[in-house]
Each structure stands twice: as C-alpha cells, then as structure tokens.
Design a protein around this motif. Structure first.
Motif, PDB file in Angstrom:
ATOM      1  N   HIS A  51       0.949  -1.228  -0.026  1.00  0.00           N
ATOM      2  CA  HIS A  51       0.120   0.058  -0.198  1.00  0.00           C
ATOM      3  C   HIS A  51       0.793   1.259  -0.047  1.00  0.00           C
ATOM      4  CE1 HIS A  51      -2.973   2.952   0.977  1.00  0.00           C
ATOM      5  NE2 HIS A  51      -3.801   2.109   0.803  1.00  0.00           N
ATOM      6  N   PRO A  52       0.924   2.141  -1.132  1.00  0.00           N
ATOM      7  CA  PRO A  52       1.501   3.228  -0.946  1.00  0.00           C
ATOM      8  C   PRO A  52       1.059   4.406   0.162  1.00  0.00           C
ATOM      9  CG  PRO A  52       0.142   3.309  -2.993  1.00  0.00           C
ATOM     10  CD  PRO A  52      -0.132   1.982  -2.376  1.00  0.00           C
ATOM     11  N   LEU A  53       2.123   4.842   0.654  1.00  0.00           N
ATOM     12  CA  LEU A  53       1.792   5.898   1.828  1.00  0.00           C
ATOM     13  C   LEU A  53       1.393   7.097   1.168  1.00  0.00           C
ATOM     14  CD1 LEU A  53       4.761   5.439   3.858  1.00  0.00           C
ATOM     15  CD2 LEU A  53       2.469   4.778   4.423  1.00  0.00           C
ATOM     16  N   HIS A  54       1.725   7.781   0.180  1.00  0.00           N
ATOM     17  CA  HIS A  54       1.327   9.317  -0.415  1.00  0.00           C
ATOM     18  C   HIS A  54      -0.165   9.171  -0.593  1.00  0.00           C
ATOM     19  CE1 HIS A  54       1.664  12.967  -1.923  1.00  0.00           C
ATOM     20  NE2 HIS A  54       1.109  12.578  -2.965  1.00  0.00           N
ATOM     21  N   PRO A  55      -0.933   8.253  -0.956  1.00  0.00           N
ATOM     22  CA  PRO A  55      -2.362   8.784  -0.948  1.00  0.00           C
ATOM     23  C   PRO A  55      -3.098   8.308   0.439  1.00  0.00           C
ATOM     24  CG  PRO A  55      -1.623   6.888  -2.499  1.00  0.00           C
ATOM     25  CD  PRO A  55      -0.621   7.136  -1.849  1.00  0.00           C
ATOM     26  N   LEU A  56      -2.365   7.597   1.051  1.00  0.00           N
ATOM     27  CA  LEU A  56      -3.075   7.580   2.296  1.00  0.00           C
ATOM     28  C   LEU A  56      -2.936   8.974   3.109  1.00  0.00           C
ATOM     29  CD1 LEU A  56      -3.853   5.326   4.883  1.00  0.00           C
ATOM     30  CD2 LEU A  56      -1.392   5.302   5.400  1.00  0.00           C
ATOM     31  N   LEU A  57      -1.730   9.394   2.971  1.00  0.00           N
ATOM     32  CA  LEU A  57      -1.332  10.663   3.927  1.00  0.00           C
ATOM     33  C   LEU A  57      -1.905  12.103   3.468  1.00  0.00           C
ATOM     34  CD1 LEU A  57       2.269   9.853   4.634  1.00  0.00           C
ATOM     35  CD2 LEU A  57       0.315   9.631   6.383  1.00  0.00           C
ATOM     36  N   ILE A  58      -2.416  12.149   2.114  1.00  0.00           N
ATOM     37  CA  ILE A  58      -2.885  13.531   1.495  1.00  0.00           C
ATOM     38  C   ILE A  58      -4.409  13.504   1.867  1.00  0.00           C
ATOM     39  CG2 ILE A  58      -1.538  13.629  -0.304  1.00  0.00           C
ATOM     40  CD1 ILE A  58      -5.083  12.686  -1.237  1.00  0.00           C
ATOM     41  N   VAL A  59      -5.220  12.506   2.568  1.00  0.00           N
ATOM     42  CA  VAL A  59      -6.534  12.935   3.067  1.00  0.00           C
ATOM     43  C   VAL A  59      -6.647  14.042   4.110  1.00  0.00           C
ATOM     44  CG1 VAL A  59      -8.471  11.814   3.694  1.00  0.00           C
ATOM     45  CG2 VAL A  59      -6.998  10.467   2.337  1.00  0.00           C
ATOM     46  N   ILE A  60      -5.779  13.922   4.988  1.00  0.00           N
ATOM     47  CA  ILE A  60      -5.877  14.801   6.121  1.00  0.00           C
ATOM     48  C   ILE A  60      -5.641  16.356   5.654  1.00  0.00           C
ATOM     49  CG2 ILE A  60      -4.894  15.691   8.644  1.00  0.00           C
ATOM     50  CD1 ILE A  60      -6.499  13.234   8.740  1.00  0.00           C
ATOM     51  N   PRO A  61      -4.315  16.798   4.988  1.00  0.00           N
ATOM     52  CA  PRO A  61      -4.414  18.251   4.313  1.00  0.00           C
ATOM     53  C   PRO A  61      -5.584  18.353   3.302  1.00  0.00           C
ATOM     54  CG  PRO A  61      -2.549  16.511   3.733  1.00  0.00           C
ATOM     55  CD  PRO A  61      -3.428  15.903   4.548  1.00  0.00           C
ATOM     56  N   ALA A  76       0.332  18.126   4.931  1.00  0.00           N
ATOM     57  CA  ALA A  76       0.716  18.209   3.654  1.00  0.00           C
ATOM     58  C   ALA A  76       2.377  17.999   3.499  1.00  0.00           C
ATOM     59  CB  ALA A  76       0.589  19.603   2.762  1.00  0.00           C
ATOM     60  N   LEU A  77       3.017  18.502   4.267  1.00  0.00           N
ATOM     61  CA  LEU A  77       4.618  18.409   4.465  1.00  0.00           C
ATOM     62  C   LEU A  77       4.904  17.063   4.773  1.00  0.00           C
ATOM     63  CD1 LEU A  77       5.573  21.745   6.057  1.00  0.00           C
ATOM     64  CD2 LEU A  77       5.712  21.293   3.621  1.00  0.00           C
ATOM     65  N   ILE A  78       4.162  16.522   5.786  1.00  0.00           N
ATOM     66  CA  ILE A  78       4.515  15.028   5.781  1.00  0.00           C
ATOM     67  C   ILE A  78       4.231  14.312   4.552  1.00  0.00           C
ATOM     68  CG2 ILE A  78       3.876  13.134   7.314  1.00  0.00           C
ATOM     69  CD1 ILE A  78       3.456  15.024   9.459  1.00  0.00           C
ATOM     70  N   ALA A  79       2.956  14.376   3.899  1.00  0.00           N
ATOM     71  CA  ALA A  79       2.654  13.793   2.888  1.00  0.00           C
ATOM     72  C   ALA A  79       3.379  13.957   1.534  1.00  0.00           C
ATOM     73  CB  ALA A  79       1.092  13.939   2.369  1.00  0.00           C
ATOM     74  N   ALA A  80       4.347  15.052   1.588  1.00  0.00           N
ATOM     75  CA  ALA A  80       5.277  15.049   0.548  1.00  0.00           C
ATOM     76  C   ALA A  80       6.358  14.396   0.566  1.00  0.00           C
ATOM     77  CB  ALA A  80       5.577  16.783   0.551  1.00  0.00           C
ATOM     78  N   VAL A  81       6.767  13.904   1.503  1.00  0.00           N
ATOM     79  CA  VAL A  81       7.847  12.837   1.805  1.00  0.00           C
ATOM     80  C   VAL A  81       7.770  11.587   0.834  1.00  0.00           C
ATOM     81  CG1 VAL A  81       9.589  11.772   3.335  1.00  0.00           C
ATOM     82  CG2 VAL A  81       8.666  14.168   3.818  1.00  0.00           C
ATOM     83  N   PRO A  82       6.736  10.953   1.249  1.00  0.00           N
ATOM     84  CA  PRO A  82       6.574   9.905   0.105  1.00  0.00           C
ATOM     85  C   PRO A  82       6.345  10.067  -1.152  1.00  0.00           C
ATOM     86  CG  PRO A  82       4.690   9.738   1.999  1.00  0.00           C
ATOM     87  CD  PRO A  82       5.907  10.778   2.203  1.00  0.00           C
ATOM     88  N   HIS A  87       2.323  18.432 -10.581  1.00  0.00           N
ATOM     89  CA  HIS A  87       1.662  18.158  -9.429  1.00  0.00           C
ATOM     90  C   HIS A  87       2.298  18.736  -7.961  1.00  0.00           C
ATOM     91  CE1 HIS A  87      -0.612  15.428  -6.637  1.00  0.00           C
ATOM     92  NE2 HIS A  87       0.653  15.051  -5.965  1.00  0.00           N
ATOM     93  N   MET A  88       3.631  18.216  -7.801  1.00  0.00           N
ATOM     94  CA  MET A  88       4.344  18.756  -6.773  1.00  0.00           C
ATOM     95  C   MET A  88       4.524  20.306  -6.704  1.00  0.00           C
ATOM     96  SD  MET A  88       8.397  17.959  -5.743  1.00  0.00           S
ATOM     97  CE  MET A  88       9.010  19.050  -7.007  1.00  0.00           C
ATOM     98  N   VAL A  89       4.725  20.945  -7.734  1.00  0.00           N
ATOM     99  CA  VAL A  89       4.864  22.562  -7.712  1.00  0.00           C
ATOM    100  C   VAL A  89       3.712  22.990  -7.353  1.00  0.00           C
ATOM    101  CG1 VAL A  89       5.228  24.596  -9.105  1.00  0.00           C
ATOM    102  CG2 VAL A  89       6.983  22.511  -9.161  1.00  0.00           C
ATOM    103  N   LEU A  90       2.458  22.458  -7.945  1.00  0.00           N
ATOM    104  CA  LEU A  90       1.106  23.263  -7.593  1.00  0.00           C
ATOM    105  C   LEU A  90       0.824  23.040  -6.199  1.00  0.00           C
ATOM    106  CD1 LEU A  90      -1.075  22.221 -10.672  1.00  0.00           C
ATOM    107  CD2 LEU A  90      -0.278  24.383 -10.261  1.00  0.00           C
ATOM    108  N   MET A  91       1.147  21.696  -5.403  1.00  0.00           N
ATOM    109  CA  MET A  91       0.822  21.434  -4.108  1.00  0.00           C
ATOM    110  C   MET A  91       1.716  22.338  -3.265  1.00  0.00           C
ATOM    111  SD  MET A  91      -1.764  19.733  -3.780  1.00  0.00           S
ATOM    112  CE  MET A  91      -1.449  19.689  -2.148  1.00  0.00           C
TER     113      MET A  91
END
Length: 165
Positions: free
Chosen positions: A10-20, A57-63, A84-88
């Motif tokens: 399970h990839p972490l990034h999609p999991l972590l973006i939900v909160i921000p 968002a900063l935590i989700a940016a790492v993975p 995607h990264m620059v817009l975020m």
C-alpha cells in the motif's frame, strides 16, 4: 510501477494526503460561513485547520517525493509529477501564509484582510483540486504507485467455473 514509499503493497502518499486535503477544504468552507454569518468562531476555527493541513501536507510530501524520484522518465509521468508537486507546494505555501496572517491577529481582522484570507483559501483549494487531478492522472494513466499484477497475490481464485457437461 510499485510505490517505493509503502507499507506492504500500500503506497503511503495517497493515504497521507487525505488529512491536508480535508482540512484545507474545510478551512475554505469555514471562511465562507464566516463571511456569510459574521460569527468569529468560524474565522477562529480556520487557524488550527490550516496548521494541521500544512503540517500534514509536508508529511505527505515525503513519500510523494520518494515516489516521484522513482518514476521512470520515459513513462511521461515525470512532467505530470513535477507539476503536481509544484502546484501542491504553492497551495501549501498559500495556506501557510494565510494561517500566519490569522495567528497574528487575536480577533477577526477588518473585511479587507478577511477577504484576502478567503481569496488565499479559494485559490489554494483550486490549486489543490488541479494537483489532485494530476495525481489521479499519474495513477490511472501511468500506473505510478500501482501494483501491476495484484491478481498474482490474490488468494481468492474468483468465481467458481461450472464444469461443462
């Protein structure tokens, strides 16, 4: 292409973006309610929402960055991933600035500054939506962070086939 930042498969990034994502959209909703009701509790409520969103968002940016670095350039997903990264990062910077302006004030500011906060939130949420769409494009069109053959690991054989008589 399997995610490089994952727990199991399970990839972490999609999991972590939900909160921000949720806190940023909620902050915009709180701004709208404040502007319609003039009740300062809604303006005060945006402060912790934005703070949690920026940190999340900063935590989700790492993975997300780990997965971006692992993208094969010839797939064409690298350009989309960088966009995607620059817009975020722009959206997160707008929310960080917006939150800074709010933490600086003990009470809701005059309407001109309140409207600035609303517009910062609105622009940032629009950027969040575009960046999210690009993230989905990377997953659905380029299969970034997707387990290519999940059926190979599926212990369930699927529907039982009836034997031909």
């Amino acid at each position: 292409m399997k995610s490089h930042a994952r727990i199991g498969d399970h990839p972490l990034h999609p999991l972590l973006i939900v909160i921000p994502a949720g806190t940023f959209v909620a902050a915009l909703a709180f701004d709208v309610v404040y502007l319609l009701s003039d009740n300062p509790i809604w303006w005060q409520g945006t402060k912790p929402l934005m703070l949690v969103g920026v940190i999340g968002a900063l935590i989700a940016a790492v993975p997300g960055l780990i997965d971006l670095i692992g993208v094969v350039p010839k797939q064409g997903a690298t350009r989309i991933g960088v966009t995607h990264m620059v817009l975020m990062l722009i959206a997160v910077a707008l929310f960080a600035w917006n939150d800074y302006l709010r933490w600086d004030a003990a009470a809701p500011p005059p309407p001109t500054r309140t409207y600035l906060g609303f517009w910062l939130s609105l622009v940032a949420v629009v950027l969040l939506g575009i960046a999210g769409w690009l993230g989905g494009k990377m997953v659905f069109e380029y299969h970034v962070a997707v387990l290519e053959h999940p059926e190979a690991k599926d212990p369930w054989p699927g529907p039982v086939q009836q034997a031909a008589d």
